[in-house]
Design a protein around this motif. Structure first.
Motif, PDB file in Angstrom:
ATOM      1  N   TYR A 149       0.816  -1.212   0.000  1.00 50.37           N
ATOM      2  CA  TYR A 149       0.000   0.000   0.000  1.00 50.37           C
ATOM      3  C   TYR A 149       0.854   1.268   0.000  1.00 50.37           C
ATOM      4  CZ  TYR A 149      -3.055   3.738   1.593  1.00 50.37           C
ATOM      5  OH  TYR A 149      -3.726   4.933   1.694  1.00 50.37           O
ATOM      6  N   SER A 150       1.741   1.377   0.958  1.00 52.19           N
ATOM      7  CA  SER A 150       2.501   2.626   1.106  1.00 52.19           C
ATOM      8  C   SER A 150       3.687   2.723   0.162  1.00 52.19           C
ATOM      9  CB  SER A 150       2.995   2.767   2.547  1.00 52.19           C
ATOM     10  OG  SER A 150       3.908   1.729   2.874  1.00 52.19           O
ATOM     11  N   ARG A 151       4.165   1.576  -0.369  1.00 51.02           N
ATOM     12  CA  ARG A 151       5.374   1.491  -1.190  1.00 51.02           C
ATOM     13  C   ARG A 151       6.642   1.786  -0.366  1.00 51.02           C
ATOM     14  NH1 ARG A 151       1.365   0.562  -4.238  1.00 51.02           N
ATOM     15  NH2 ARG A 151       1.600   0.425  -6.504  1.00 51.02           N
ATOM     16  N   MET A 152       6.559   1.635   0.941  1.00 45.10           N
ATOM     17  CA  MET A 152       7.758   1.741   1.772  1.00 45.10           C
ATOM     18  C   MET A 152       8.726   0.635   1.385  1.00 45.10           C
ATOM     19  SD  MET A 152       8.052   4.184   4.130  1.00 45.10           S
ATOM     20  CE  MET A 152       9.096   3.433   5.373  1.00 45.10           C
ATOM     21  N   ARG A 153      10.007   1.005   1.190  1.00 42.84           N
ATOM     22  CA  ARG A 153      11.014   0.031   0.785  1.00 42.84           C
ATOM     23  C   ARG A 153      12.101  -0.109   1.846  1.00 42.84           C
ATOM     24  NH1 ARG A 153      11.076   2.352  -5.347  1.00 42.84           N
ATOM     25  NH2 ARG A 153      10.539   4.214  -4.190  1.00 42.84           N
ATOM     26  N   TYR A 154      12.579  -1.337   1.984  1.00 45.56           N
ATOM     27  CA  TYR A 154      13.701  -1.606   2.893  1.00 45.56           C
ATOM     28  C   TYR A 154      14.663  -2.549   2.189  1.00 45.56           C
ATOM     29  CZ  TYR A 154      16.514  -3.356   6.747  1.00 45.56           C
ATOM     30  OH  TYR A 154      17.583  -3.685   7.560  1.00 45.56           O
ATOM     31  N   ILE A 155      15.964  -2.229   2.221  1.00 42.22           N
ATOM     32  CA  ILE A 155      16.973  -3.118   1.649  1.00 42.22           C
ATOM     33  C   ILE A 155      18.080  -3.330   2.673  1.00 42.22           C
ATOM     34  CG2 ILE A 155      16.471  -2.344  -0.699  1.00 42.22           C
ATOM     35  CD1 ILE A 155      19.123  -0.792  -0.662  1.00 42.22           C
TER      36      ILE A 155
END
Length: 332
Positions: A149-155
């Motif tokens: 939904y939010s398109r929050m990304r974590y790498i």
């Protein structure tokens, strides 16, 4: 026929053109031109029922096969012949081609999720990059997760893709997001699923990862075989990391690289997303993620096994098998 052409034919007929001349002018049979010229209203057309073909009784089973795997038309024909089909290759090829086009269009339609519903996870292998750790050069892998939904990304970059590493990266992503969604989508990686069958319910999940998911209560969702497009958001993120973050990157350690990766996440999550036209950090407030109320101990399964083992004071009896794992012996 379009209404304007019907009126033109009537008008030209009133001007004296013969039906032959009308047919020549409008590329129609003279009898058709006559019918239009004498019609008091615009002709209406209805599509006739399609003619039955030899494929009709087999279309449903072919659809099921193509959902299962991208079989070629030749392979479909072989399978149909085993069922008694006596049609030719061309009719099978035409139908398979049309169905594959429909499936591809269906698979690439953007899938929007409700807040807090779904995340997607994938690995990226950066074959052109190494990191020096523990006295040797190691390959570099990247854990990637995105909230639907939010398109929050974590790498996060790592030097192995073990189940323990996968779980640790999940925990770091959950801390970064401030919680976790109801379900997370995976492809058929061995750290998540040991035996993948057509129906997820029949598949065998990796025992430790299943324990981890059950501990927090999120549901692992497995992509259908050959249908990786359903994980498109995170796969686009993999390419985005390659084209945006890794170009010209310089680092002197894994910790240094991950520090830069975290800064990059903060930067991209603070910018307007091209699809949602909103800032991921702002949409994150609407996700309603499940909070991290307790900590999962990665080695807890092994600890449980240790507690269940019997450590004999004497040599094992003939009906006992000595476990080479931590020196235990168990009844068989």
């Amino acid at each position: 026929m379009k209404g304007a052409q019907w009126m033109d034919i009537r008008s030209d007929r009133q001007k004296g053109l013969s039906y032959v001349e009308l047919g020549r002018k409008y590329h129609k049979d003279p009898r058709t031109a006559k019918r239009y010229a004498e019609s008091p209203q615009k002709p209406e057309y209805t599509l006739s029922e399609p003619k039955p073909t030899k494929m009709d009784p087999y279309k449903q089973i072919v659809d099921e096969w193509l959902e299962e795997a991208p079989y070629s038309a030749l392979r479909i024909l072989e399978k149909l012949r085993e069922m008694g089909f006596d049609g030719g290759y061309s009719i099978v090829k035409a139908y398979v081609s049309s169905r594959k086009m429909d499936l591809n269009e269906k698979a690439t339609v953007r899938f929007e999720t409700m807040p807090g519903k779904q995340g997607q996870m994938d690995w990226g292998f950066f074959e052109d990059h190494l990191v020096y750790e523990d006295g040797k050069w190691k390959k570099l892998y990247c854990f990637l997760m995105i909230l639907g939904y939010s398109r929050m990304r974590y790498i996060e970059f790592v030097t192995d893709m073990s189940t323990n590493t996968l779980i640790r990266c999940h925990q770091n992503a959950f801390r970064y997001f401030g919680g976790y969604p109801e379900e997370i989508l995976y492809d058929n990686m061995k750290q998540v699923v040991i035996k993948r069958l057509l129906n997820q319910e029949d598949s065998t999940l990796n025992r430790q990862f299943e324990d981890f998911a059950g501990f927090y209560g999120f549901k692992p969702i497995l992509c259908r075989p050959y249908r990786g497009q359903t994980k498109g958001k995170v796969e686009r993120t993999v390419q985005f990391v390659r084209d945006n973050f890794m170009v010209g990157i310089q680092y002197n350690s894994l910790a240094d690289l991950n520090g830069q990766a975290l800064a990059w996440c903060n930067k991209v999550n603070g910018k307007v997303h091209a699809t949602t036209n909103e800032i991921p950090f702002e949409r994150l407030k609407k996700e309603g993620l499940s909070p991290l109320s307790r900590e999962y101990i990665i080695d807890k399964i092994n600890l449980r096994r240790v507690q269940m083992m019997i450590f004999p004071k004497t040599k094992p009896r003939p009906n006992e098998v000595v476990s080479a794992w931590r020196g235990g012996a168990t009844e068989r």
